[in-house]
Design an enzyme around this catalytic site. Structure first.
Site, PDB file in Angstrom:
ATOM      1  N   GLN A 140     -10.095   0.102 -15.559  1.00 54.92           N
ATOM      2  CA  GLN A 140     -10.524  -0.595 -14.760  1.00 54.92           C
ATOM      3  C   GLN A 140     -11.714  -0.160 -14.143  1.00 54.92           C
ATOM      4  O   GLN A 140     -12.731  -1.029 -14.000  1.00 54.92           O
ATOM      5  CB  GLN A 140      -9.474  -1.180 -13.813  1.00 54.92           C
ATOM      6  N   HIS A 177      -3.547   4.259  -2.144  1.00 59.27           N
ATOM      7  CA  HIS A 177      -4.772   3.225  -1.543  1.00 59.27           C
ATOM      8  C   HIS A 177      -5.204   4.161  -0.449  1.00 59.27           C
ATOM      9  O   HIS A 177      -6.557   4.091  -0.184  1.00 59.27           O
ATOM     10  CB  HIS A 177      -3.844   2.145  -1.074  1.00 59.27           C
ATOM     11  N   ARG A 220       3.765  -0.690  -8.405  1.00 55.88           N
ATOM     12  CA  ARG A 220       4.967  -1.080  -9.351  1.00 55.88           C
ATOM     13  C   ARG A 220       6.201   0.030  -9.381  1.00 55.88           C
ATOM     14  O   ARG A 220       7.019  -0.399  -9.999  1.00 55.88           O
ATOM     15  CB  ARG A 220       4.356  -1.239 -10.764  1.00 55.88           C
ATOM     16  N   ASP A 237      -6.536   3.755 -12.462  1.00 52.76           N
ATOM     17  CA  ASP A 237      -6.825   2.566 -13.411  1.00 52.76           C
ATOM     18  C   ASP A 237      -8.212   2.907 -13.944  1.00 52.76           C
ATOM     19  O   ASP A 237      -9.073   2.357 -13.648  1.00 52.76           O
ATOM     20  CB  ASP A 237      -6.734   1.334 -12.466  1.00 52.76           C
ATOM     21  N   LEU A 278       0.745  -1.145  -0.096  1.00 54.82           N
ATOM     22  CA  LEU A 278       0.062  -0.008   0.022  1.00 54.82           C
ATOM     23  C   LEU A 278       0.901   1.336  -0.042  1.00 54.82           C
ATOM     24  O   LEU A 278       2.115   1.473   0.506  1.00 54.82           O
ATOM     25  CB  LEU A 278      -1.039   0.001   1.192  1.00 54.82           C
ATOM     26  N   HIS A 279       0.226   2.383  -0.625  1.00 50.91           N
ATOM     27  CA  HIS A 279       0.995   3.594  -0.694  1.00 50.91           C
ATOM     28  C   HIS A 279      -0.192   4.477  -0.351  1.00 50.91           C
ATOM     29  O   HIS A 279      -1.433   4.067  -0.320  1.00 50.91           O
ATOM     30  CB  HIS A 279       1.720   4.103  -1.674  1.00 50.91           C
TER      31      HIS A 279
HETATM   32  P1  AMP Z   1      -3.824  -1.880  -6.883  1.00 49.79           P
HETATM   33  O1  AMP Z   1      -3.205  -2.313  -5.639  1.00 49.79           O
HETATM   34  O2  AMP Z   1      -2.773  -1.385  -7.788  1.00 49.79           O
HETATM   35  O3  AMP Z   1      -4.695  -3.034  -7.430  1.00 49.79           O
HETATM   36  O4  AMP Z   1      -4.860  -0.748  -6.815  1.00 49.79           O
HETATM   37  C1  AMP Z   1      -5.924  -0.831  -5.723  1.00 49.79           C
HETATM   38  C2  AMP Z   1      -6.689   0.411  -5.917  1.00 49.79           C
HETATM   39  O5  AMP Z   1      -5.895   1.579  -5.499  1.00 49.79           O
HETATM   40  C3  AMP Z   1      -7.441   0.434  -7.470  1.00 49.79           C
HETATM   41  O6  AMP Z   1      -8.648   1.050  -7.301  1.00 49.79           O
HETATM   42  C4  AMP Z   1      -6.545   1.598  -8.034  1.00 49.79           C
HETATM   43  O7  AMP Z   1      -7.034   2.257  -8.963  1.00 49.79           O
HETATM   44  C5  AMP Z   1      -6.239   2.554  -6.624  1.00 49.79           C
HETATM   45  N1  AMP Z   1      -4.898   3.186  -6.707  1.00 49.79           N
HETATM   46  C6  AMP Z   1      -3.733   2.706  -7.277  1.00 49.79           C
HETATM   47  N2  AMP Z   1      -2.882   3.782  -7.317  1.00 49.79           N
HETATM   48  C7  AMP Z   1      -3.538   4.930  -7.218  1.00 49.79           C
HETATM   49  C8  AMP Z   1      -3.186   6.420  -7.162  1.00 49.79           C
HETATM   50  N3  AMP Z   1      -1.848   6.643  -7.404  1.00 49.79           N
HETATM   51  N4  AMP Z   1      -4.221   7.084  -6.763  1.00 49.79           N
HETATM   52  C9  AMP Z   1      -5.243   6.737  -6.565  1.00 49.79           C
HETATM   53  N5  AMP Z   1      -5.800   5.554  -6.590  1.00 49.79           N
HETATM   54  C10 AMP Z   1      -4.657   4.470  -6.884  1.00 49.79           C
END
Ligand code: AMP
Length: 290
Positions: free
Chosen positions: A154, A37, A188, A151, A33-34
């Site tokens: 998505q 999230h 990533r 995304d 997480l960042h």
């Molecule tokens: P992931 O863990 O990459 O599958 O992302 C989980 C959720 O967090 C998804 O709904 C992503 O669109 C959202 N997300 C990932 N990175 C960001 C970001 N930089 N800003 C806003 N939402 C994000």
């Protein structure tokens, strides 16, 4: 914060919260997480969720053979500490065996909006996404679920699935959270080091360049997309996958004079496949005006 590892335990938690009359917000993630999230958790609360469940599941079904499923970054203890500090009520962490037991043979295929863009570059990706999100919805029974606009395709796929399958769940889009230099936050980004990390700025730089042109009055979709594309094409460490202008509401291709456009980019920088996007000329509900 409850830690839940099976679909039946997740359903029991959701049933108990619903029996109490609580409004459940869901934040699905693949972990590592960042701040991006964590912003989704804040958005879930701001949208009126009385309890928030987050999920952490690196979903093998949405990775094609040869992609980064095995090396996708994982740090469960750190993720749990972050979610607990953010006031999340429950975390659902199913194993692959719980999600896809022997004999699993059912998939969710969203057709139109899954085509093109990442759907073309990653065959089967959105089928995996839609299938896992449908399963998460059925286990966590949320009233609302929050997804990042990072995304963008998505989010459109999940909106279509939720509508078409009558899930009755409110889908909330949350704005992209960026690093100080513009790079969209992503798990990533951990793959990037040194010069690749600097080169990765070319995506957001391209989008901001297009925004500057739009703000100065440019309305030709090809010119706007071309400005973004050029920043990637002139970065030697980046390999462009696509740069496209799409209708912000439908993600259908658009060209010529536009009043609003979403520009979507995907590029490989060193070992990392990065995506980013910006919407010009239209404020998406729930999105910051900036
Ligand atoms: P992931 O863990 O990459 O599958 O992302 C989980 C959720 O967090 C998804 O709904 C992503 O669109 C959202 N997300 C990932 N990175 C960001 C970001 N930089 N800003 C806003 N939402 C994000």
């Amino acid at each position: 914060m409850e830690r839940i590892r099976t679909p039946s335990a997740m359903r029991a938690w959701a049933d108990a919260r619903r029996a109490e009359g609580a409004r459940i917000g869901l934040v699905p993630t693949m972990g590592y997480l960042h701040e991006g999230h964590m912003s989704l958790v804040s958005v879930a609360k701001a949208a009126g969720s009385e309890v928030v469940a987050a999920t952490i599941f690196v979903n093998p079904m949405q990775f094609a053979p040869g992609e980064d499923f095995e090396k996708y970054p994982r740090d469960e203890e750190r993720d749990l500490a972050m979610l607990e500090a953010a006031g999340v009520d429950a975390v659902y962490l199913p194993g692959v065996g719980e999600m896809y037991p022997e004999g699993h043979q059912t998939f969710v295929d969203v057709t139109g909006v899954s085509q093109g863009l990442c759907g073309a570059e990653r065959p089967g990706h959105f089928r995996g996404v839609a299938t896992v999100v449908a399963k998460l919805f059925l286990a966590a029974k949320p009233h609302a679920a929050v997804f990042g606009e990072k995304d963008c395709q998505q989010l459109a796929v999940i909106r279509a699935m939720t509508r078409d399958l009558d899930f009755g769940i409110e889908i909330i889009g949350a704005p992209i959270v960026r690093e100080g230099d513009g790079l969209a936050m992503s798990s990533r980004n951990a793959y990037l080091s040194g010069e690749d990390r600097i080169a990765a700025r070319c995506l957001s730089r391209g989008l901001f360049r297009a925004k500057a042109l739009f703000d100065a009055g440019e309305r030709d979709a090809g010119t706007l997309v071309g400005a973004a594309r050029k920043e990637i094409e002139t970065e030697p460490r980046a390999k462009m996958e696509y740069a496209e202008g799409r209708d912000p509401d439908t993600l259908a291709p658009i060209a010529g004079r536009v009043e609003a456009v979403t520009i979507l980019l995907a590029a490989k920088v060193g070992p990392a496949r990065l995506i980013d996007n910006i919407t010009l000329g239209k404020t998406i509900p729930g999105r910051d005006a900036s």
